[in-house]
Design an enzyme around this catalytic site. Structure first.
Site, PDB file in Angstrom:
ATOM      1  N   GLU A 143     -80.984-107.826   6.410  1.00 52.41           N
ATOM      2  CA  GLU A 143     -80.408-108.512   5.110  1.00 52.41           C
ATOM      3  C   GLU A 143     -78.937-108.322   5.461  1.00 52.41           C
ATOM      4  O   GLU A 143     -78.438-107.450   5.490  1.00 52.41           O
ATOM      5  CB  GLU A 143     -80.847-107.805   3.978  1.00 52.41           C
ATOM      6  N   ARG A 150     -88.658 -94.646  10.200  1.00 52.31           N
ATOM      7  CA  ARG A 150     -87.230 -95.161  10.326  1.00 52.31           C
ATOM      8  C   ARG A 150     -86.443 -93.686  10.829  1.00 52.31           C
ATOM      9  O   ARG A 150     -86.882 -92.562  10.689  1.00 52.31           O
ATOM     10  CB  ARG A 150     -86.419 -95.452   8.937  1.00 52.31           C
ATOM     11  N   LYS A 160     -77.576 -98.316   3.216  1.00 52.24           N
ATOM     12  CA  LYS A 160     -76.350 -99.380   3.167  1.00 52.24           C
ATOM     13  C   LYS A 160     -75.813 -99.141   1.913  1.00 52.24           C
ATOM     14  O   LYS A 160     -74.497 -99.418   1.734  1.00 52.24           O
ATOM     15  CB  LYS A 160     -76.983-100.529   3.301  1.00 52.24           C
TER      16      LYS A 160
END
Ligand code: ATP
Ligand code: MG
Length: 571
Positions: free
Chosen positions: A44, A270, A280
């Site tokens: 994104e 992850r 983020k």
């Protein structure tokens, strides 16, 4: 902690085997997807990429390479409120810099908005989607909780005609933000909250960085993501573990739409790193609050930060290979990342001498008008890298911390009356420490040198206990050097319990700027983009933003102390 390399000796080098490659191999064996393997990396564009993304990039592009398929770069740009062109540009630059090539396969979910609308209409026609007019607050109440089932929306049984009409008018901009939402009609009593009639399209009168004002409704991530995968013919949709609970929804959309391409979603753990935040949202906060100089601050775990610090693409790829791909979340010791670059640079980086905090040394018995050039080895790990000449003269600099006026027992470096070796040069003996009368600080050392020890060895075989690096004062290049430490003081700054306010866990010593450093003159002729070992100090890289030829600025990539190697030896 998961920092053991997951090497399988049976594998060819460069093709690590793990459960995802096994799954793909099985699919190929079973003749699925006509033998094709197509993966994608789907960021994104709402921030810069970080080392966690690098793991996903190496995995997706790596699998495509291994199975002779391809990997797409697709921007999942469905949330215009948080996205920016700056992020798109940086992401492309970072993926390329890591060494991967998407060829002509660059895509944007925003290019599929029209098709996503058509798919939405198809679901409405099939009685599988409806326009809901509950407010956001009501919708949350109706949704239920993990332990309580949700309740059907009173709008759930709207007729297909009414739904088509309302959705058309949503698209035409007749309603305000939040007035209606298009939802999938699945099951409000499902044990999986994601299946409780999730939103597919929402009204958002916001300009989009690519489609401008063409749209006032935007698809939700879960709907857009799977359909975009399908449109692109992706065979294996690899994502992180938090999407495991979304997989039934991913499959539901594609089944309900009866599309010909239904990718297989596979989840992996992850990457988390000690002393690092990876979200983020939190990285953006650090930038916005000015706690770092930007997304590319060399202390940031972003790709651009690591690049500016001096990490190489290969060291990051090697790190990603080492940590492996697993199904269970874990935290990797940041020392392993540092180990990866240290190991590479130990082999490849030429050595130089640099004095970070200079202390002047005058050699009383060295002729004032004399200069000589001494031979120094460029890399003891690789004799092929040859030797260089280093100028020597009467006035030198050594490291302040290499001298003590009144040394404790364990201190073997220079002290009054003591002899040490200057690397590649001579034995010197300190005869006097000159002090600032007011402060008492030692400002200069008077020493003698032994001309018979040229090259660093005494013909009479006498030993010294320390070897110091040095530079010739009249020849050295002045520079600024920046030393970095972990950005956070806590091992798990992303953990709310360990660090309720993560800004309060920032390490005040994470950046030390030394403005008066001296480097041996050969550094001026070295390639600008090179990485160097400054002897005894670590590996360094010229800061690509602040460095200039008049005044170089060097970032310390890592020190020489390998805490990871120590951990391994103990284990
Ligand atoms: P954040 O939650 O911090 O906003 P994200 O996961 O939403 O990050 P995306 O831009 O959606 O960021 O990520 C693109 C891809 O990178 C996704 O497939 C995601 O699963 C993967 N990814 C993100 N963070 C990590 C990580 N720490 N380790 C491995 N893969 C990651
Ligand atoms: Mg995401």
């Amino acid at each position: 902690m998961n920092h053991e390399p997951q090497d399988d000796p049976a594998q060819e080098p460069g093709t690590p085997s793990h459960f995802i490659s096994e799954a793909i191999r099985e699919d190929l064996k079973a003749g699925k997807n006509d033998g094709r393997v197509i993966t994608r990396f789907p960021p994104e564009p709402n921030g810069y990429l970080h080392i966690g993304h690098a793991k996903s990039i190496c995995l997706n592009f790596g699998l495509a390479e291994e199975f002779h398929g391809r990997c797409h770069l697709r921007f999942d740009d469905t949330n215009p409120a948080k996205e920016e062109v700056e992020y798109i540009d940086s992401i492309k630059e970072d993926v390329r810099w890591l060494g991967f090539d998407w060829g002509e396969h660059l895509y944007y979910a925003s290019d599929y908005f029209e098709r996503l609308c058509d798919y939405a209409v198809a679901l409405i026609r099939a009685g599988k989607a409806y326009v809901c007019s509950l407010t956001a607050v009501q919708m949350r109440e109706y949704r239920g909780t993990l332990t309580e089932p949700g309740k059907d929306s009173p709008y759930r049984d709207r007729s297909i005609e009414e739904n088509l009409d309302l959705f058309g008018r949503m698209k035409a901009g007749e309603f305000e933000d939040g007035a209606h939402v298009l939802r999938a009609k699945i099951d409000m009593s499902s044990g999986n909250l994601n299946m409780r009639d999730p939103a597919m399209f929402r009204i958002l009168k916001t300009q989009h960085h690519r489609t401008g004002n063409a749209w006032c409704i935007y698809p939700m991530y879960d709907f857009a993501h799977g359909v975009s995968d399908s449109i692109e013919g992706i065979t294996h949709s690899i994502c992180t573990l938090e999407f495991e609970d979304h997989r039934p929804l991913y499959d539901w959309f594609l089944d309900a739409l009866q599309v010909s391409c239904h990718p297989r979603q596979i989840e992996f753990a992850r990457l988390n790193l000690t002393y690092t935040v990876m979200s983020k949202r939190k990285l953006l906060k650090l930038v916005e609050e000015g706690r770092v100089s930007g997304w590319d601050d060399p202390r940031m775990p972003t790709i651009s930060g690591l690049r500016r610090r001096g990490y190489t693409p290969s060291s990051i790829r090697n790190f990603c290979e080492r940590i492996g791909v697993a199904k269970r979340n874990s935290t990797v010791d940041v020392a392993l990342l540092e180990h990866s670059i240290r190991e590479e640079l130990n082999r490849s980086a030429p050595r130089f001498m640099a004095v970070l905090q200079p202390l002047k040394v005058v050699l009383l018995n060295y002729p004032g008008d004399q200069e000589e050039e001494l031979d120094a080895v460029n890399n003891p790990e690789d004799p092929g890298m040859g030797t260089r000449k280093v100028p020597f003269s009467k006035v030198l600099y050594i490291e302040k911390e290499d001298f003590m006026e009144d040394p404790p027992k364990q201190f073997f470096r220079l002290a009054p009356g003591r002899e040490v070796r200057l690397r590649y040069a001579y034995y010197i003996t300190c005869v006097k420490a000159v002090k600032d009368e007011r402060t008492g600080e030692v400002t200069e050392l008077h020493c003698t040198y032994d001309p018979l020890t040229r090259g660093g060895d005494a013909p009479d075989g006498r030993k010294v206990k320390a070897t110091l690096h040095w530079v010739s004062a009249g020849h050295a290049v002045s520079s600024e050097i920046r030393l970095y430490d972990h950005l956070f003081t806590k091992p798990n700054p992303g953990d709310e319990k360990e660090c309720p306010d993560f800004s309060a866990c920032i390490n005040p010593g994470s950046l030390v700027v030394l403005k008066d450093c001296r480097i041996e003159p050969g550094i001026s002729a070295a390639p600008k983009d090179g990485r160097f070992q400054f002897e005894r100090q670590g590996y360094f890289y010229a800061d690509p933003v602040d460095s200039c030829s008049e005044r170089p600025v060097f970032n310390r990539i890592v020190s020489l102390k390998d805490t990871y190697a120590k951990v391994r030896k103990k284990g």
